[in-house]
Design a protein around this motif. Structure first.
Motif, PDB file in Angstrom:
ATOM      1  N   LEU A  57       0.979  -1.220   0.063  1.00  0.00           N
ATOM      2  CA  LEU A  57       0.179   0.014   0.058  1.00  0.00           C
ATOM      3  C   LEU A  57       0.913   1.176   0.087  1.00  0.00           C
ATOM      4  CD1 LEU A  57      -2.936   0.644  -0.110  1.00  0.00           C
ATOM      5  CD2 LEU A  57      -2.993   0.321   2.281  1.00  0.00           C
ATOM      6  N   CYS A  84      -0.639   1.214  -5.873  1.00  0.00           N
ATOM      7  CA  CYS A  84      -1.588   0.082  -5.030  1.00  0.00           C
ATOM      8  C   CYS A  84      -2.698   0.904  -4.446  1.00  0.00           C
ATOM      9  CB  CYS A  84      -0.705  -0.840  -4.277  1.00  0.00           C
ATOM     10  SG  CYS A  84      -1.333  -1.857  -3.172  1.00  0.00           S
ATOM     11  N   ALA A 141      -6.683   0.664  -4.461  1.00  0.00           N
ATOM     12  CA  ALA A 141      -7.612   0.606  -3.346  1.00  0.00           C
ATOM     13  C   ALA A 141      -8.996   1.701  -3.438  1.00  0.00           C
ATOM     14  CB  ALA A 141      -6.844   0.812  -2.067  1.00  0.00           C
ATOM     15  N   ALA A 155      -8.351   2.042   3.047  1.00  0.00           N
ATOM     16  CA  ALA A 155      -7.393   0.696   2.869  1.00  0.00           C
ATOM     17  C   ALA A 155      -6.363   1.097   4.052  1.00  0.00           C
ATOM     18  CB  ALA A 155      -6.915   0.987   1.716  1.00  0.00           C
ATOM     19  N   CYS A 204      -2.143  -3.649   2.168  1.00  0.00           N
ATOM     20  CA  CYS A 204      -2.065  -4.815   0.959  1.00  0.00           C
ATOM     21  C   CYS A 204      -1.120  -5.494   1.029  1.00  0.00           C
ATOM     22  CB  CYS A 204      -2.379  -3.795  -0.189  1.00  0.00           C
ATOM     23  SG  CYS A 204      -2.414  -5.123  -1.585  1.00  0.00           S
ATOM     24  N   ARG A 260      -9.755  -9.558  -1.966  1.00  0.00           N
ATOM     25  CA  ARG A 260      -8.442 -10.169  -2.520  1.00  0.00           C
ATOM     26  C   ARG A 260      -8.684 -10.039  -4.045  1.00  0.00           C
ATOM     27  NH1 ARG A 260      -5.917 -14.372  -0.020  1.00  0.00           N
ATOM     28  NH2 ARG A 260      -5.913 -15.643  -1.778  1.00  0.00           N
ATOM     29  N   LEU A 267      -3.525  -9.739  -4.982  1.00  0.00           N
ATOM     30  CA  LEU A 267      -3.278  -8.439  -3.992  1.00  0.00           C
ATOM     31  C   LEU A 267      -4.576  -8.600  -3.064  1.00  0.00           C
ATOM     32  CD1 LEU A 267      -2.548  -5.769  -6.776  1.00  0.00           C
ATOM     33  CD2 LEU A 267      -0.965  -6.816  -4.962  1.00  0.00           C
ATOM     34  N   HIS A 268      -3.881  -8.754  -1.710  1.00  0.00           N
ATOM     35  CA  HIS A 268      -5.118  -8.886  -0.660  1.00  0.00           C
ATOM     36  C   HIS A 268      -5.006  -7.829   0.346  1.00  0.00           C
ATOM     37  CE1 HIS A 268      -6.688 -11.681   2.865  1.00  0.00           C
ATOM     38  NE2 HIS A 268      -6.567 -10.291   3.400  1.00  0.00           N
ATOM     39  N   PHE A 269      -6.177  -6.844  -0.087  1.00  0.00           N
ATOM     40  CA  PHE A 269      -6.425  -5.396   0.902  1.00  0.00           C
ATOM     41  C   PHE A 269      -6.994  -5.714   2.038  1.00  0.00           C
ATOM     42  CE2 PHE A 269      -5.683  -4.128  -3.775  1.00  0.00           C
ATOM     43  CZ  PHE A 269      -5.116  -3.253  -3.703  1.00  0.00           C
TER      44      PHE A 269
END
Ligand SMILES: O=C(O)CCC(=O)C(=O)O
Length: 232
Positions: free
Chosen positions: A43, A48, A52, A71, A74, A132, A202-204
């Motif tokens: 992030l 990135c 978000a 957010a 990430c 995700r 990408l897992h936010f």
């Protein structure tokens, strides 16, 4: 169809086609070479943080996300022929915070390479939303996430009870550009891939802008995005 009802009931929903093929390949071009299964500090990178904001502004996610959520982290996860891994069933209980302090109901402090993590009060965990973004397709052989529908409603489950609760789990398969939205309290695990594909995600993590007591999110200046412009 709105994903709100399944999200509230099951603790997860797959939103198909939030990103198109061009957007996925553009994002893949931005990703750093990562040694190991993942990198938690994505992030901090402009592209990135911008993604978000775009996610928050999408109609499908906007319908699910509580108002005012920002957010806060990430993580990039990769499985490939050279990096293959699994994660046993668990709930995500830790959040990244700026500093260690005394807060009622918070504990299990740990220090990782990017700073402090803490298990916040369960009322905080219940509000969090993980998003995700699948940059590759993820079939049954590609190391998908398995989730136990509805388990997010059980609060923090004692670790001794977790393994016995795997019954009824579902594999979350996805096409490139699909987005899996889930509650971090949802029991989940991740299987190894067959080793011949790439599975990049990408897992936010999104949460309320402020935390109780003296807790503060560890996000860099300018990475909390509340902009609600729409991209679909
Ligand atoms: O990406 C995966 O397959 C596993 C991720 C996971 O278990 C987690 O974020 O807690």
């Amino acid at each position: 169809m709105s994903g709100v009802a399944p999200f509230l009931r099951d603790g997860f929903v797959v939103l198909p086609g939030l990103l198109d093929a061009g957007e996925c390949s553009e994002l893949l071009g931005q990703l750093p070479g990562v040694a190991g299964p993942g990198a938690r500090t994505m992030l901090g990178q402009g592209w990135c943080a911008e993604l978000a904001a775009r996610l928050l502004g999408s109609n499908a996610l906007n319908a699910i996300m509580p108002a005012g959520h920002v957010a806060v982290q990430c993580t990039f996860f990769e499985k490939s022929d050279s990096v293959n891994w699994l994660v046993p069933v668990h709930q995500d209980l830790s959040i990244p915070v700026r500093d260690r302090c005394v807060v009622d109901g918070a504990g299990a402090w740990s220090r990782k390479e990017d700073g402090w993590y803490v298990q916040p009060p369960v009322a905080v965990l219940e509000q969090l939303v993980a998003v995700r973004v699948h940059l590759d397709s993820c079939g049954a052989e590609d190391g998908p996430l398995f989730v136990v529908p509805g388990s997010h409603r059980l609060g923090v489950i004692p670790s001794a009870a977790v393994v016995a609760m795997r019954g009824g789990e579902r594999a979350c398969l996805a096409a490139a550009g699909d987005v899996l939205v889930m509650r971090p309290l949802l029991l989940h695990r991740s299987s190894k891939s067959s080793g011949v594909s790439r599975r990049r995600v990408l897992h936010f993590l999104f949460g309320p802008a402020s935390l109780p007591g003296g807790l503060e999110w560890r996000v860099r200046e300018g990475t909390c995005h509340e902009t609600h412009h729409r991209f679909n």
